[in-house]
Design a protein around this motif. Structure first.
Motif, short mmCIF file in Angstrom:
data_model
loop_
_atom_site.label_atom_id
_atom_site.label_comp_id
_atom_site.label_asym_id
_atom_site.label_seq_id
_atom_site.Cartn_x
_atom_site.Cartn_y
_atom_site.Cartn_z
N VAL A 63 0.84 -1.20 0.00
CA VAL A 63 0.00 0.00 0.00
C VAL A 63 0.87 1.25 0.00
CG1 VAL A 63 -1.58 1.38 1.41
CG2 VAL A 63 -2.01 -1.06 1.07
N SER A 64 1.94 1.23 0.78
CA SER A 64 2.84 2.38 0.83
C SER A 64 3.44 2.65 -0.54
CB SER A 64 3.95 2.13 1.85
OG SER A 64 4.81 3.24 1.94
N ASP A 65 3.82 1.58 -1.24
CA ASP A 65 4.35 1.75 -2.61
C ASP A 65 3.28 2.31 -3.53
OD1 ASP A 65 6.74 0.70 -1.74
OD2 ASP A 65 6.30 -1.33 -2.43
N ALA A 66 2.04 1.79 -3.40
CA ALA A 66 0.94 2.27 -4.25
C ALA A 66 0.64 3.74 -3.97
CB ALA A 66 -0.31 1.42 -4.01
N LEU A 67 0.73 4.14 -2.70
CA LEU A 67 0.51 5.54 -2.36
C LEU A 67 1.57 6.43 -3.00
CD1 LEU A 67 -0.47 5.27 1.41
CD2 LEU A 67 -1.88 6.25 -0.40
N GLY A 68 2.80 5.94 -3.04
CA GLY A 68 3.84 6.70 -3.70
C GLY A 68 3.55 6.87 -5.18
N VAL A 74 -0.94 12.24 -8.97
CA VAL A 74 -1.66 13.45 -8.57
C VAL A 74 -0.76 14.68 -8.71
CG1 VAL A 74 -2.75 14.64 -6.63
CG2 VAL A 74 -3.22 12.23 -7.03
N ASP A 75 0.49 14.56 -8.28
CA ASP A 75 1.42 15.69 -8.39
C ASP A 75 1.63 16.09 -9.85
OD1 ASP A 75 1.67 15.72 -5.68
OD2 ASP A 75 3.60 14.69 -5.62
N THR A 76 1.71 15.09 -10.72
CA THR A 76 1.89 15.37 -12.15
C THR A 76 0.68 16.12 -12.70
OG1 THR A 76 3.28 13.41 -12.45
CG2 THR A 76 2.28 14.35 -14.41
N ALA A 77 -0.52 15.63 -12.35
CA ALA A 77 -1.75 16.28 -12.82
C ALA A 77 -1.86 17.69 -12.27
CB ALA A 77 -2.97 15.46 -12.42
N TYR A 78 -1.51 17.86 -10.98
CA TYR A 78 -1.59 19.19 -10.37
C TYR A 78 -0.62 20.16 -11.03
CZ TYR A 78 -1.19 23.01 -7.07
OH TYR A 78 -1.15 24.27 -6.52
N SER A 79 0.60 19.71 -11.28
CA SER A 79 1.60 20.58 -11.92
C SER A 79 1.13 21.00 -13.30
CB SER A 79 2.95 19.85 -12.01
OG SER A 79 3.47 19.57 -10.74
N GLY A 80 0.55 20.04 -14.05
CA GLY A 80 0.04 20.38 -15.37
C GLY A 80 -1.11 21.37 -15.30
N MET A 81 -2.04 21.14 -14.35
CA MET A 81 -3.19 22.04 -14.22
C MET A 81 -2.75 23.43 -13.80
SD MET A 81 -6.48 22.22 -14.63
CE MET A 81 -7.10 20.53 -14.56
N ASP A 82 -1.79 23.49 -12.87
CA ASP A 82 -1.30 24.79 -12.41
C ASP A 82 -0.64 25.56 -13.55
OD1 ASP A 82 -0.81 26.65 -10.22
OD2 ASP A 82 1.29 26.09 -10.39
N ALA A 326 -7.77 22.18 -9.75
CA ALA A 326 -6.45 22.21 -9.11
C ALA A 326 -6.59 22.09 -7.59
CB ALA A 326 -5.72 23.49 -9.48
N ALA A 327 -7.62 22.74 -7.04
CA ALA A 327 -7.85 22.65 -5.60
C ALA A 327 -8.19 21.21 -5.19
CB ALA A 327 -8.98 23.60 -5.19
N ASP A 328 -9.00 20.54 -6.01
CA ASP A 328 -9.34 19.14 -5.73
C ASP A 328 -8.09 18.25 -5.77
OD1 ASP A 328 -11.99 19.77 -5.44
OD2 ASP A 328 -12.56 19.19 -7.47
N LEU A 329 -7.25 18.47 -6.77
CA LEU A 329 -6.02 17.68 -6.88
C LEU A 329 -5.10 17.96 -5.68
CD1 LEU A 329 -5.29 18.08 -10.70
CD2 LEU A 329 -5.93 15.97 -9.53
N GLY A 330 -5.04 19.22 -5.29
CA GLY A 330 -4.23 19.56 -4.12
C GLY A 330 -4.74 18.88 -2.86
N SER A 331 -6.06 18.83 -2.71
CA SER A 331 -6.65 18.17 -1.54
C SER A 331 -6.35 16.68 -1.53
CB SER A 331 -8.16 18.40 -1.52
OG SER A 331 -8.47 19.77 -1.41
N ILE A 332 -6.44 16.06 -2.71
CA ILE A 332 -6.14 14.63 -2.80
C ILE A 332 -4.66 14.39 -2.50
CG2 ILE A 332 -5.99 12.67 -4.37
CD1 ILE A 332 -8.47 13.70 -5.76
N GLY A 333 -3.80 15.26 -3.02
CA GLY A 333 -2.37 15.13 -2.73
C GLY A 333 -2.08 15.23 -1.25
#
Length: 398
Positions: A63-68, A74-82, A326-333
């Motif tokens: 699970v820890s690996d999957a979370l990574g 999520v970080d990739t999607a957030y960076s793109g959206m930002d 972007a706010a949703d992605l940030g919250s998930i991150g």
């Protein structure tokens, strides 16, 4: 009685030596393995619990690996959206500049074309491990695509296990481009509304939020309304009617809405004129107009001033959706980061708990081993003495 056939002392010494040797073997095994419970024969209950928890801990490691992996997506999607938000801000600024009289719209369009290409590049590049959350196959405005990130492994009280996930749904409000239709933020045409206000209206006991056209007095005058009715309450004008008999009701110091006579219907009223009630006319919603195009197909060279205004409003609506996404992605991150910390802490706690059940106390075991070694030496000596008693009997026959 002394006998050469039965040496009771030797038998007792040998039994003691066997017991000590068995204890030494058990202690040496604990010292070498570090485990107090190394097999089911040592303690069946503790061994069973420890084996199950070790298995669960391995699942938590996965699970820890999957979370990574999920955090990276999520970080990739957030960076793109930002990054896309900043580009759309630039497009909005170019549109505002295009409203200036005498400006060269063709030159501005060249800049906008470059910004549109940049948006396309951002959406295509925002991919991690084959997952792209900024463009998807939505199949039009009604489509959705479910995405999820593994969050935890849970064992319930009844022994059942389950994998919990953090869900994120790709839809028309958070995807930049729809690959199979015009349902993405950047490839759909937004509808923009005139000045409006949202009110809560209760019709026959059923309350609902409705959006209706809102007017100022200047707006009504601009509509060539000639007011024949001017009702006041407490010295304030609360109702106006034009020559056509359309009523407008004041809802705050500067805002008026169109009203309808709803006497006896049970609708929430906004004005009471001596028993005649006027409520919001929910059938007269504000007119919506479509922006001239999507941002993807934006071309300002032939737009009229009114169309430019509508396009600016459309781009602003797109920015609102992008900011929300972007706010949703940030919250998930943030949730994934917190869950990662929790999973790591939980794994450590399970390790500690299992250790308390099965680990050997090496301080205690080393002390016991030293004592057993001394006892073994004494037992060997005792056996040697017991065996020598036969030689004493032999001397009697000399």
């Amino acid at each position: 009685m002394t006998s050469i056939l039965t040496n009771v002392a030797a038998m007792a010494a040998l039994s003691t030596l066997r017991s000590i040797s068995s204890g030494m073997e058990e202690t040496q095994d604990r010292v070498s393995s570090g485990l107090r419970v190394g097999s089911a024969s040592d303690n069946a209950a503790y061994w069973s619990i420890a084996t199950t928890m070790k298995s669960d801990n391995m699942a938590l490691s996965a699970v820890s690996d999957a979370l990574g992996l999920g955090a990276a997506k999520v970080d990739t999607a957030y960076s793109g959206m930002d990054s896309a938000i900043e580009v759309v801000k630039e497009i909005k600024a170019k549109l505002v500049a295009a409203t200036e009289d005498g400006v060269d719209k063709a030159k501005i369009q060249e800049e906008i074309d470059q910004l549109k290409d940049q948006l396309s590049s951002i959406a295509q590049a925002a991919s991690f491990s084959g997952e792209n959350w900024l463009q998807a196959d939505l199949g039009g405005t009604a489509g959705t695509v479910a995405k999820s990130v593994v969050a935890s492994f849970v064992r319930a009280e009844d022994g059942s296990v389950s994998v919990k996930k953090v869900d994120y749904e790709l839809n028309t409000d958070n995807v930049l481009f729809d690959n199979t239709g015009a349902g993405g933020i950047l490839d759909k045409t937004y509808n923009v509304t005139s000045n409006s206000v949202t009110l809560s209206v209760n019709t026959d006991g059923a309350s609902a939020e409705v959006t209706v056209a809102a007017y100022t007095v200047d707006d009504l005058i601009a509509l060539n309304a000639t007011f024949t009715t001017n009702t006041t309450a407490a010295g304030k004008t609360t109702q106006l009617a034009d020559a056509a008999g359309t009523f407008y009701v004041k809802i705050d110091d500067t805002t008026w809405v169109q009203a309808v006579d709803v006497t006896g219907t049970g609708q929430e009223t906004v004005h009471d004129e001596g028993g005649t009630y006027y409520g919001v006319d929910t059938a007269n919603l504000p007119a919506s107009i479509a922006a001239p195009s999507s941002i993807e197909n934006l071309d300002i060279t032939g737009l009229t001033p009114a169309q430019l205004d509508a396009m600016i409003s459309g781009v602003d609506e797109a920015l609102t959706d992008m900011t929300s996404a972007a706010a949703d992605l940030g919250s998930i991150g943030m949730r994934i980061d917190l869950q990662t910390e929790f999973v790591n802490s939980l794994s450590d706690s399970i390790d500690k708990g299992v250790g308390r059940l099965v680990d050997a106390d090496l301080n205690e075991e080393s002390t016991r081993l030293k004592a057993l070694q001394t006892q073994q030496q004494l037992a060997v000596q005792s056996l040697s003495i017991a065996n020598s008693s036969s030689e004493v009997i032999l001397s009697l026959f000399r």
